[in-house]
Design a protein around this motif. Structure first.
Motif, mmCIF file in Angstrom:
data_model
loop_
_atom_site.group_PDB
_atom_site.id
_atom_site.type_symbol
_atom_site.label_atom_id
_atom_site.label_comp_id
_atom_site.label_asym_id
_atom_site.label_seq_id
_atom_site.Cartn_x
_atom_site.Cartn_y
_atom_site.Cartn_z
ATOM 1 N N MET A 1 54.525 12.771 60.311
ATOM 2 C CA MET A 1 54.834 13.291 58.979
ATOM 3 C C MET A 1 55.275 14.546 59.577
ATOM 4 O O MET A 1 55.338 15.121 59.313
ATOM 5 N N LYS A 2 56.439 14.392 59.363
ATOM 6 C CA LYS A 2 57.682 15.072 59.441
ATOM 7 C C LYS A 2 57.911 15.878 58.686
ATOM 8 O O LYS A 2 57.853 15.114 56.801
ATOM 9 N N ASN A 3 58.562 17.055 58.201
ATOM 10 C CA ASN A 3 58.890 18.019 57.041
ATOM 11 C C ASN A 3 57.814 18.297 55.774
ATOM 12 O O ASN A 3 58.204 17.976 54.452
ATOM 13 N N VAL A 4 56.492 17.714 55.823
ATOM 14 C CA VAL A 4 55.010 18.125 55.612
ATOM 15 C C VAL A 4 54.501 18.977 55.700
ATOM 16 O O VAL A 4 54.393 19.186 57.240
ATOM 17 N N LYS A 5 54.441 20.098 54.596
ATOM 18 C CA LYS A 5 53.451 21.269 54.731
ATOM 19 C C LYS A 5 52.363 21.380 54.652
ATOM 20 O O LYS A 5 52.221 20.795 53.493
ATOM 21 N N LYS A 6 51.560 21.503 54.966
ATOM 22 C CA LYS A 6 50.095 21.624 55.177
ATOM 23 C C LYS A 6 49.491 23.037 55.016
ATOM 24 O O LYS A 6 50.174 23.344 55.440
ATOM 25 N N THR A 7 48.870 22.625 53.914
ATOM 26 C CA THR A 7 47.996 24.025 53.060
ATOM 27 C C THR A 7 46.669 24.467 54.231
ATOM 28 O O THR A 7 46.178 23.636 53.984
ATOM 29 N N SER A 8 46.141 25.085 54.325
ATOM 30 C CA SER A 8 45.093 25.600 55.089
ATOM 31 C C SER A 8 44.717 25.710 53.818
ATOM 32 O O SER A 8 44.788 26.555 53.128
ATOM 33 N N PRO A 9 43.430 25.266 54.177
ATOM 34 C CA PRO A 9 42.112 25.180 52.585
ATOM 35 C C PRO A 9 41.909 26.773 52.674
ATOM 36 O O PRO A 9 41.739 27.292 51.271
ATOM 37 N N SER A 10 41.761 27.367 53.474
ATOM 38 C CA SER A 10 41.914 28.740 53.584
ATOM 39 C C SER A 10 42.515 30.162 53.006
ATOM 40 O O SER A 10 42.065 30.959 52.570
ATOM 41 N N ALA A 11 43.639 29.134 53.147
ATOM 42 C CA ALA A 11 44.837 29.686 51.821
ATOM 43 C C ALA A 11 44.407 30.288 50.603
ATOM 44 O O ALA A 11 45.247 30.604 49.968
ATOM 45 N N THR A 12 43.670 29.317 50.452
ATOM 46 C CA THR A 12 43.638 29.105 48.934
ATOM 47 C C THR A 12 42.240 29.507 48.959
ATOM 48 O O THR A 12 41.327 30.342 47.054
ATOM 49 N N LEU A 13 41.115 30.074 49.201
ATOM 50 C CA LEU A 13 39.901 30.852 49.045
ATOM 51 C C LEU A 13 39.752 32.744 48.986
ATOM 52 O O LEU A 13 40.613 32.602 50.389
ATOM 53 N N THR A 14 38.743 32.546 48.572
ATOM 54 C CA THR A 14 39.131 34.400 48.357
ATOM 55 C C THR A 14 38.077 34.804 48.833
ATOM 56 O O THR A 14 38.469 36.352 49.316
ATOM 57 N N GLN A 15 37.080 34.284 49.284
ATOM 58 C CA GLN A 15 35.575 34.897 49.492
ATOM 59 C C GLN A 15 35.400 34.393 51.089
ATOM 60 O O GLN A 15 34.966 35.359 51.756
ATOM 61 N N LEU A 16 35.923 33.404 51.244
ATOM 62 C CA LEU A 16 35.330 33.582 52.669
ATOM 63 C C LEU A 16 36.150 34.161 54.029
ATOM 64 O O LEU A 16 36.860 34.085 53.386
ATOM 65 N N GLY A 17 35.430 34.457 54.706
ATOM 66 C CA GLY A 17 36.421 35.285 55.730
ATOM 67 C C GLY A 17 36.913 36.363 55.586
ATOM 68 O O GLY A 17 37.337 37.433 56.092
ATOM 69 N N ARG A 18 36.198 36.873 54.146
ATOM 70 C CA ARG A 18 36.440 38.188 52.914
ATOM 71 C C ARG A 18 35.174 38.768 53.261
ATOM 72 O O ARG A 18 33.858 38.347 53.066
ATOM 73 N N PRO A 19 34.578 40.403 53.101
ATOM 74 C CA PRO A 19 33.514 40.617 52.459
ATOM 75 C C PRO A 19 34.346 40.696 51.070
ATOM 76 O O PRO A 19 35.107 40.484 49.924
ATOM 77 N N ALA A 20 32.480 40.388 50.563
ATOM 78 C CA ALA A 20 33.032 39.734 49.028
ATOM 79 C C ALA A 20 32.144 40.958 48.253
ATOM 80 O O ALA A 20 30.950 41.002 48.939
ATOM 81 N N VAL A 21 31.822 41.013 47.071
ATOM 82 C CA VAL A 21 31.462 41.519 45.958
ATOM 83 C C VAL A 21 29.553 40.698 45.777
ATOM 84 O O VAL A 21 30.456 39.369 45.203
ATOM 85 N N GLN A 22 29.191 40.672 45.245
ATOM 86 C CA GLN A 22 27.792 40.055 44.713
ATOM 87 C C GLN A 22 28.338 40.241 43.537
ATOM 88 O O GLN A 22 28.810 41.290 42.739
ATOM 89 N N PRO A 23 28.911 39.502 42.414
ATOM 90 C CA PRO A 23 28.663 39.197 40.843
ATOM 91 C C PRO A 23 27.674 38.782 40.054
ATOM 92 O O PRO A 23 26.407 39.248 40.898
ATOM 93 N N ALA A 24 27.912 40.070 39.064
ATOM 94 C CA ALA A 24 26.835 40.570 38.427
ATOM 95 C C ALA A 24 26.009 39.484 37.813
ATOM 96 O O ALA A 24 25.208 39.129 37.221
ATOM 97 N N SER A 25 26.841 38.162 37.814
ATOM 98 C CA SER A 25 26.388 36.869 36.753
ATOM 99 C C SER A 25 26.925 36.522 36.757
ATOM 100 O O SER A 25 27.668 36.136 37.423
ATOM 101 N N PRO A 26 26.581 34.638 36.565
ATOM 102 C CA PRO A 26 26.856 33.306 37.041
ATOM 103 C C PRO A 26 28.151 33.558 36.119
ATOM 104 O O PRO A 26 29.049 32.724 36.958
ATOM 105 N N GLU A 27 28.420 33.993 35.450
ATOM 106 C CA GLU A 27 29.635 34.027 34.441
ATOM 107 C C GLU A 27 30.770 34.810 35.269
ATOM 108 O O GLU A 27 31.749 33.851 34.625
ATOM 109 N N GLU A 28 30.479 35.758 35.801
ATOM 110 C CA GLU A 28 31.101 36.634 36.611
ATOM 111 C C GLU A 28 31.545 35.935 37.580
ATOM 112 O O GLU A 28 32.794 36.206 38.569
ATOM 113 N N ALA A 29 30.640 34.814 38.486
ATOM 114 C CA ALA A 29 30.591 34.439 40.218
ATOM 115 C C ALA A 29 32.162 33.252 40.336
ATOM 116 O O ALA A 29 31.781 32.489 38.813
ATOM 117 N N VAL A 30 32.607 33.466 41.343
ATOM 118 C CA VAL A 30 33.961 32.769 40.994
ATOM 119 C C VAL A 30 33.316 31.667 42.489
ATOM 120 O O VAL A 30 33.023 31.011 43.353
#
Length: 158
Positions: A1-30
């Motif tokens: 699979m030459k020239n295929v750029k693989k993106t790590s799933p963690s590259a698109t995740l904003t909460q995993l492996g990082r401090p995350a603030v508890q959302p105030a409501s279900p509507e605000e939760a990502v």
């Protein structure tokens, strides 16, 4: 699979492996997701939340439930940290048992479009009566091993 750029799933995740603030409501939760590592394979993913809480919309008193969420992934899987934050965001949310249970199911469905999903909301008694809420998207796939949810019906004392 030459020239295929693989993106790590963690590259698109904003909460995993990082401090995350508890959302105030279900509507605000990502609610985040990652690629299904086994697309085309029928398998079950189960999330169990035995300490789910929300608020009664009439009295403001806490309601407690044991949730069991089963789904068969399609292209994506739910990222568990974001699910925990989403579920915890109901802690200050006032809604009836039925609404909370179905809101969770519909949010997961809208986010990952699973092949199949079911949720069991086993709510603890309030006013002397437990209210259990169950929902599924249809018949489970024929080749799916679907274990029992493992939650006993409410028996009370005696």
């Amino acid at each position: 699979m030459k020239n295929v750029k693989k993106t790590s799933p963690s590259a698109t995740l904003t909460q995993l492996g990082r401090p995350a603030v508890q959302p105030a409501s279900p509507e605000e939760a990502v609610l985040e997701f990652a690629p299904n590592p086994h697309p085309g394979t029928t398998y079950l993913i189960r999330f169990t939340q035995p300490e789910f809480t929300s608020l009664c919309p009439m009295t403001g008193q806490p309601d407690f439930a044991h949730l069991v969420i089963d789904y068969v992934p399609n292209r994506s899987i739910v990222e568990s940290k974001s699910l925990k934050l989403f579920l915890n965001s109901f802690r200050n949310h006032g809604a009836f048992h039925e609404d909370c249970t179905l809101m969770i199911a519909k949010r997961i469905i809208a986010t990952i479009k699973p092949r199949w999903l079911r949720i069991g909301g086993y709510w603890y008694p309030r006013g002397g009566m437990p209210i259990d809420v169950f929902y599924q998207t249809g018949k489970p796939p024929a080749d799916l091993w679907l274990p029992d949810p493992g939650v006993a019906s409410y028996r009370g004392r005696g």
